[in-house]
Structures are given as structure tokens and as C-alpha cells.
Design a protein around this motif. Structure first.
Motif, PDB file in Angstrom:
ATOM      1  N   HIS A  42      57.368  19.614  43.622  1.00 54.24           N
ATOM      2  CA  HIS A  42      57.674  19.407  44.965  1.00 54.24           C
ATOM      3  C   HIS A  42      57.184  20.578  46.001  1.00 54.24           C
ATOM      4  O   HIS A  42      55.402  20.578  46.445  1.00 54.24           O
ATOM      5  N   GLY A  43      57.989  22.323  46.176  1.00 55.77           N
ATOM      6  CA  GLY A  43      56.910  22.633  45.971  1.00 55.77           C
ATOM      7  C   GLY A  43      55.377  23.175  45.763  1.00 55.77           C
ATOM      8  O   GLY A  43      55.161  23.281  44.394  1.00 55.77           O
ATOM      9  N   GLU A  44      54.547  23.818  46.674  1.00 54.30           N
ATOM     10  CA  GLU A  44      53.546  24.240  46.035  1.00 54.30           C
ATOM     11  C   GLU A  44      52.916  25.331  47.713  1.00 54.30           C
ATOM     12  O   GLU A  44      51.099  25.910  46.696  1.00 54.30           O
ATOM     13  N   ILE A  45      53.702  25.532  48.127  1.00 58.68           N
ATOM     14  CA  ILE A  45      53.040  26.580  49.354  1.00 58.68           C
ATOM     15  C   ILE A  45      52.761  28.239  48.628  1.00 58.68           C
ATOM     16  O   ILE A  45      54.146  28.427  48.562  1.00 58.68           O
ATOM     17  N   LEU A  46      52.159  28.797  48.167  1.00 59.71           N
ATOM     18  CA  LEU A  46      52.413  30.090  47.944  1.00 59.71           C
ATOM     19  C   LEU A  46      52.281  30.891  49.315  1.00 59.71           C
ATOM     20  O   LEU A  46      51.076  31.485  50.176  1.00 59.71           O
ATOM     21  N   GLN A  47      53.619  31.993  49.601  1.00 60.46           N
ATOM     22  CA  GLN A  47      53.066  32.935  50.117  1.00 60.46           C
ATOM     23  C   GLN A  47      52.134  34.396  50.276  1.00 60.46           C
ATOM     24  O   GLN A  47      52.314  34.424  48.496  1.00 60.46           O
ATOM     25  N   PRO A  48      52.014  35.379  50.297  1.00 63.28           N
ATOM     26  CA  PRO A  48      51.594  36.274  50.554  1.00 63.28           C
ATOM     27  C   PRO A  48      52.418  37.618  49.435  1.00 63.28           C
ATOM     28  O   PRO A  48      51.466  37.598  47.896  1.00 63.28           O
ATOM     29  N   GLY A  49      53.785  37.213  49.066  1.00 56.36           N
ATOM     30  CA  GLY A  49      53.955  37.978  48.063  1.00 56.36           C
ATOM     31  C   GLY A  49      54.001  37.538  46.646  1.00 56.36           C
ATOM     32  O   GLY A  49      53.843  37.985  45.808  1.00 56.36           O
ATOM     33  N   GLY A  50      54.144  36.249  46.853  1.00 54.20           N
ATOM     34  CA  GLY A  50      54.316  35.444  45.298  1.00 54.20           C
ATOM     35  C   GLY A  50      52.852  35.641  44.900  1.00 54.20           C
ATOM     36  O   GLY A  50      52.524  35.814  43.429  1.00 54.20           O
ATOM     37  N   GLN A  51      51.494  35.787  45.629  1.00 55.87           N
ATOM     38  CA  GLN A  51      50.241  35.851  45.958  1.00 55.87           C
ATOM     39  C   GLN A  51      50.552  37.533  44.604  1.00 55.87           C
ATOM     40  O   GLN A  51      49.341  37.011  43.866  1.00 55.87           O
ATOM     41  N   ARG A  52      50.354  37.552  45.541  1.00 61.91           N
ATOM     42  CA  ARG A  52      50.383  38.952  44.833  1.00 61.91           C
ATOM     43  C   ARG A  52      51.059  39.517  43.820  1.00 61.91           C
ATOM     44  O   ARG A  52      50.318  40.203  42.158  1.00 61.91           O
ATOM     45  N   VAL A  53      51.777  38.535  42.982  1.00 65.89           N
ATOM     46  CA  VAL A  53      52.289  38.655  42.256  1.00 65.89           C
ATOM     47  C   VAL A  53      51.571  38.065  40.923  1.00 65.89           C
ATOM     48  O   VAL A  53      51.405  39.146  39.697  1.00 65.89           O
ATOM     49  N   LEU A  54      51.140  37.133  41.321  1.00 63.66           N
ATOM     50  CA  LEU A  54      50.118  36.428  40.102  1.00 63.66           C
ATOM     51  C   LEU A  54      48.906  37.014  40.267  1.00 63.66           C
ATOM     52  O   LEU A  54      48.416  37.382  38.978  1.00 63.66           O
ATOM     53  N   ASP A  55      48.792  37.966  41.399  1.00 69.64           N
ATOM     54  CA  ASP A  55      47.459  38.430  41.755  1.00 69.64           C
ATOM     55  C   ASP A  55      47.910  39.863  39.887  1.00 69.64           C
ATOM     56  O   ASP A  55      46.437  40.405  39.229  1.00 69.64           O
ATOM     57  N   ASP A  56      48.723  40.832  40.202  1.00 63.48           N
ATOM     58  CA  ASP A  56      48.984  41.852  39.560  1.00 63.48           C
ATOM     59  C   ASP A  56      48.935  41.153  38.312  1.00 63.48           C
ATOM     60  O   ASP A  56      48.222  42.199  36.818  1.00 63.48           O
ATOM     61  N   LEU A  57      49.255  39.712  37.739  1.00 66.22           N
ATOM     62  CA  LEU A  57      49.558  39.355  36.826  1.00 66.22           C
ATOM     63  C   LEU A  57      47.893  38.837  35.726  1.00 66.22           C
ATOM     64  O   LEU A  57      47.724  38.403  34.521  1.00 66.22           O
ATOM     65  N   GLY A  58      46.999  39.046  37.166  1.00 64.10           N
ATOM     66  CA  GLY A  58      45.664  38.638  36.402  1.00 64.10           C
ATOM     67  C   GLY A  58      45.318  36.651  36.215  1.00 64.10           C
ATOM     68  O   GLY A  58      44.631  36.183  35.936  1.00 64.10           O
ATOM     69  N   VAL A  59      46.203  35.918  37.231  1.00 60.09           N
ATOM     70  CA  VAL A  59      46.133  34.822  37.116  1.00 60.09           C
ATOM     71  C   VAL A  59      45.630  34.242  38.609  1.00 60.09           C
ATOM     72  O   VAL A  59      45.469  32.534  38.117  1.00 60.09           O
ATOM     73  N   LEU A  60      46.085  34.625  39.610  1.00 57.82           N
ATOM     74  CA  LEU A  60      45.106  34.098  40.218  1.00 57.82           C
ATOM     75  C   LEU A  60      44.199  33.379  40.371  1.00 57.82           C
ATOM     76  O   LEU A  60      43.894  32.707  41.384  1.00 57.82           O
ATOM     77  N   ALA A  61      43.236  34.255  40.612  1.00 62.03           N
ATOM     78  CA  ALA A  61      41.510  34.001  40.609  1.00 62.03           C
ATOM     79  C   ALA A  61      41.362  32.550  39.549  1.00 62.03           C
ATOM     80  O   ALA A  61      40.915  31.521  40.234  1.00 62.03           O
ATOM     81  N   GLY A  62      42.034  32.546  38.734  1.00 62.51           N
ATOM     82  CA  GLY A  62      41.454  31.326  37.112  1.00 62.51           C
ATOM     83  C   GLY A  62      42.653  30.264  37.945  1.00 62.51           C
ATOM     84  O   GLY A  62      41.876  28.909  38.420  1.00 62.51           O
ATOM     85  N   ALA A  63      44.117  30.118  38.037  1.00 66.71           N
ATOM     86  CA  ALA A  63      45.202  29.581  39.240  1.00 66.71           C
ATOM     87  C   ALA A  63      43.813  28.423  41.024  1.00 66.71           C
ATOM     88  O   ALA A  63      44.006  27.329  40.438  1.00 66.71           O
ATOM     89  N   ARG A  64      43.366  29.546  41.356  1.00 65.92           N
ATOM     90  CA  ARG A  64      42.724  29.212  42.921  1.00 65.92           C
ATOM     91  C   ARG A  64      41.443  28.230  42.029  1.00 65.92           C
ATOM     92  O   ARG A  64      41.106  27.306  42.357  1.00 65.92           O
ATOM     93  N   ALA A  65      40.679  28.743  40.956  1.00 70.81           N
ATOM     94  CA  ALA A  65      39.771  27.750  40.722  1.00 70.81           C
ATOM     95  C   ALA A  65      40.118  26.725  40.169  1.00 70.81           C
ATOM     96  O   ALA A  65      38.925  25.809  39.699  1.00 70.81           O
ATOM     97  N   ARG A  66      40.990  26.271  39.631  1.00 73.03           N
ATOM     98  CA  ARG A  66      41.636  24.854  39.512  1.00 73.03           C
ATOM     99  C   ARG A  66      41.252  23.907  40.525  1.00 73.03           C
ATOM    100  O   ARG A  66      41.544  22.572  40.461  1.00 73.03           O
TER     101      ARG A  66
END
Length: 423
Positions: A42-66
Motif C-alpha cells: 500500500h504505502g510507498e511514500i518515504l518521509q525524511p525520517g525514514g530516508q535517514r534510517v535507510l541511509d544509516d543502513l547504507g541501502v537508500l542509494a541502492g533502493a533509489r537506483a532501482r
């Protein structure tokens, strides 16, 4: 099968927490009833707080690239007149935007990262069938693992120090533990979702279009599509569906004339529409001896303000150090796990209160006087420093959570995605 932590549910919360634990040297067995990430999203909108968590994990850039879409913020329109403009470009970079990220892209990136780390076991196509306890399945002692039932009828016993229920708003883990979901009919609307091919028609925002008949939520999604949420009075979908797709298409085209051609070409039948039962829930307990609930399993929210994934990822970040300490000490009693619940329960309650107010203000029906009052209030928010404060609160929450990267014992695995796609 023996492990340190058994996580039930490979959604955003379950996979993010699994990755945090693995990177902290904790063994994790993950149960997921679907295979190949073929599950309802259902949901797919990521707020900045969630983006930061994923960035801390090192996966945000790869997910965006998909494949993903940047969105500048939220707008509310009344018959094409802009009432409210919550501009995320006021926020500090790099999280000065909303991100429409298909969940399959996010989950695939998280799962790939988990697979590249030691201590990870994935049981796909396995549904939790029972919780193990001291004294047997039916005892009331501490949770000591779970029984996972495969599609071929086989059962796998997973013994663990702690079980994490991350299996969503209708959590089976929560039900097996005998914990009440705490459901309340806090909203007057349900939402019917659908997506339309829309090459060259991107809006760059999440928009709420208010009309005499109600409200519609519209935002871009990858690849070259519009996702639309049609709000209906609670429990009236069957009556609307009985009118047939032609009548529904006409009503939607009247409300969104700028997309009438897309609706005519892309909305072919009732099967293209998905009903989301909108409700609020706050489980009576989030932790017990050997058991933790995160994300929608612990608290369920409506779609207004795009908070679901954000809260789930922040829950995972808050539960991570508590579970690492439990594994380190070999102690997963309720008292050890309570700091997670004490931190996150007030945050979830604050979002419930905010969403109830937002739903009445943005989605509720009203006459001309109500519209004028809303218009003046929206202008006050948009044009004053209050708007910036509200934006930060919506973007990061009342208690922003960062990932405890100091607990990591391994580096972030490199993403397998190298070439970004656009849309």
C-alpha cells in the motif's frame, strides 16, 4: 533450528530490523509467508525520517537506483485553487524531499543486503503457526521461539531468545500471543487505491484534491504512473462498487478533469481498484517476555501524512539496541525490552492524534463556510514559521530516531544495483 532472534514478516520494519541486527553480529531467522516478495503493498511514500534510517543502513542509494520519484511536498487544492503548500524544500539537505519508493524496490535492496551477511536464515513461504513458550506451546511462560508452517505442510521449529512480530496490521504473531489489537474506528473514510500510466504527466507533489464529493490523493510513482487514493465514507465501498466501473470512472473524471483521459484509458474494471480499510490501532502490549511487536503489528495508522513506513523504520531503529543488549546478556525479559515500548508508544499516539485532525481538516466534507475557514487556516500554516515547524514534525516525528551504527560489527554490504533508473 536455533537462532538469536526470530523476525516474523519481511516488510520494511522486519527487514530493516533484521539488517540492523545482522550488522551487529546477531543471528536472525526471518519468516515470510510470501515468496519472491509477492505481497500486497500500500504505502510507498518515504518521509525524511525514514530516508535517514535507510541511509544509516547504507541501502537508500541502492533502493533509489532501482526506481523512485522525488516529490517536493504536500499540497491541498480546493477545485484547483491551492489552499495549502507544505514545501519540504524548507528542510535541510539531503532529506529535503519526499520519496515515492515502490516497496518492492525497498524490500529487494534490504533483502539483498541481509543475504550478504553471516548469521541470516530466510524461511520464505513459511507462516507462523505457533509461539513456543517455556512449558510448551500452550504455556504462559516466556516466548522461546516459533513454529513456522511451510506451504508443503512441513513445520520448522525455530528456537530463539526473542521473537519479533513485524507481520503487519493483521498480525498473526500478535494474535497468537493473545494481545488485543486495540482497533478503533477513528476515521470517517476508507480509501480505494489505483494506479494509472501517466508518461509526461508527473505532478512533483503529493496532492489532496478536495471537491464537493470528497477528496482524492494523487502522487507520482515509478515508473511514469500516478497513484490515486479515492476517499469514501467508511464502509460504503460495496454500494459504490455496485454502480459499476463506468459510473465510478465518470465520478472520478468529474473530480479530476485534468486526468480524465488517463482514467478513461487506464481504469478498465473493478479489479483495478484496491480497498484499504482505514482504521487506527494501538496494541495493548508491545513487549512481553521474549516477544516484541514493531510497526503495524504494534500500531496501525491511516494513510494521511504518509506515516506508516516512516514509523515502522523508526520502530526498528529503536528496537535494535534493546534487542542487541538482550542477546548480549541472554536476557529478553519484558523489563529488558520495555525501553523500546516506552520510547515509541507516545510517538504512535501523537501520530494518531495528528491524523485524526488532518483527516477532518483535509478529507472531511463541509459547506462554503467550512471551506473558507479551512482556506484561512491553511494560508496561516503555509505563510508563517508555523508551517516550517509542522513540516519538520511531519517529516521526522516528535522523537526522531537514528540508527545505532556504533553497535555495528560489520560494514555495509555493497549494493548490487549500480545504474540508477529515472522516473
Amino acid at each position: 533450528m536455533n537462532t538469536d532472534v526470530c523476525v516474523v514478516g519481511a516488510g520494511p520494519a522486519g527487514l530493516a530490523l533484521t539488517l540492523m541486527l545482522l550488522r551487529s553480529g546477531v543471528r536472525v531467522t526471518l519468516l515470510e509467508r510470501s515468496t519472491g516478495l509477492r505481497r500486497d503493498f500500500h504505502g510507498e511514500i518515504l518521509q525524511p525520517g525514514g530516508q535517514r534510517v535507510l541511509d544509516d543502513l547504507g541501502v537508500l542509494a541502492g533502493a533509489r537506483a532501482r526506481g523512485a520519484c522525488d516529490l517536493a511536498g504536500f499540497q491541498v487544492l480546493q477545485d484547483d485553487r491551492l489552499l495549502l503548500d507544505i514545501d519540504y524544500r524548507r528542510l535541510a539537505a539531503p532529506y529535503d524531499r519526499l520519496l515515492a519508493l515502490p516497496q518492492r524496490h525497498l524490500l529487494a535492496e534490504l533483502l539483498d543486503a541481509c543475504r550478504r551477511l553471516p548469521g541470516f536464515t530466510l524461511l520464505e513461504g513459511h507462516r507462523i503457526g505457533a509461539l513456543l513458550r517455556d512449558g510448551g506451546r500452550d504455556g504462559d511462560g516466556p516466548v522461546t521461539g516459533a513454529v513456522a508452517n511451510g506451504r508443503d505442510g512441513t513445520a520448522v521449529t525455530v528456537r530463539a531468545l526473542a521473537v519479533v512480530g513485524a507481520d503487519g496490521r493483521f498480525s498473526r504473531t500478535r494474535r497468537l500471543a493473545g494481545i488485543d489489537a486495540g482497533r478503533s474506528e477513528a476515521f470517517d473514510q476508507d480509501v480505494v487505491w489505483f494506479a494509472l500510466p501517466a508518461a509526461g504527466r508527473a505532478t512533483g507533489h503529493v496532492r489532496v484534491h478536495r471537491t464537493e464529493g470528497g477528496a482524492l490523493l494523487v502522487h507520482d510513482t515509478h515508473p511514469d504512473r500516478l497513484r490515486i487514493g479515492w476517499t469514501l465514507p467508511h464502509r460504503t465501498w460495496n454500494r459504490a462498487a455496485a454502480r459499476g466501473i463506468d459510473a465510478i470512472r465518470r465520478d472520478l473524471a468529474d473530480a479530476l478533469p485534468q486526468f480524465a483521459d488517463l482514467l478513461h484509458d487506464g481504469l478498465r474494471g473493478l479489479a483495478d481498484l484496491t480497498l484499504l480499510d482505514v482504521f487506527a490501532a494501538q496494541a495493548g502490549e508491545w513487549v512481553r517476555d521474549g516477544l516484541v511487536l514493531v510497526g503495524d503489528s504494534a500500531h496501525t495508522h491511516g494513510p494521511i501524512g504518509a506515516q506508516g513506513i516512516n514509523l515502522a523504520l523508526q520502530d526498528a531503529a529503536a528496537a535494535h539496541p534493546v534487542l542487541v543488549e538482550a542477546v548480549r546478556t541472554g536476557d529478553a525479559r519484558r523489563e529488558r525490552l520495555l525501553p523500546y515500548e516506552r520510547r515509541r508508544r507516545p510517538v504512535a499516539a501523537a501520530v494518531h492524534r495528528m491524523q485524526r485532525m488532518q483527516a477532518k481538516a483535509l478529507l472531511g466534507r463541509g459547506g462554503p463556510v467550512t471551506t473558507r475557514v479551512r482556506s484561512r487556516a491553511a494560508a496561516l500554516v503555509t505563510r508563517t514559521p508555523l508551517g516550517a515547524r509542522i513540516t519538520r514534525t511531519v517529516a521526522y516525528g516528535t522523537d526522531p530516531v537514528s540508527v545505532r551504527t556504533d553497535l555495528f560489527t560489520s560494514t555495509a554490504p555493497a549494493s548490487t544495483v549500480t545504474a540508477p533508473t529515472r522516473g
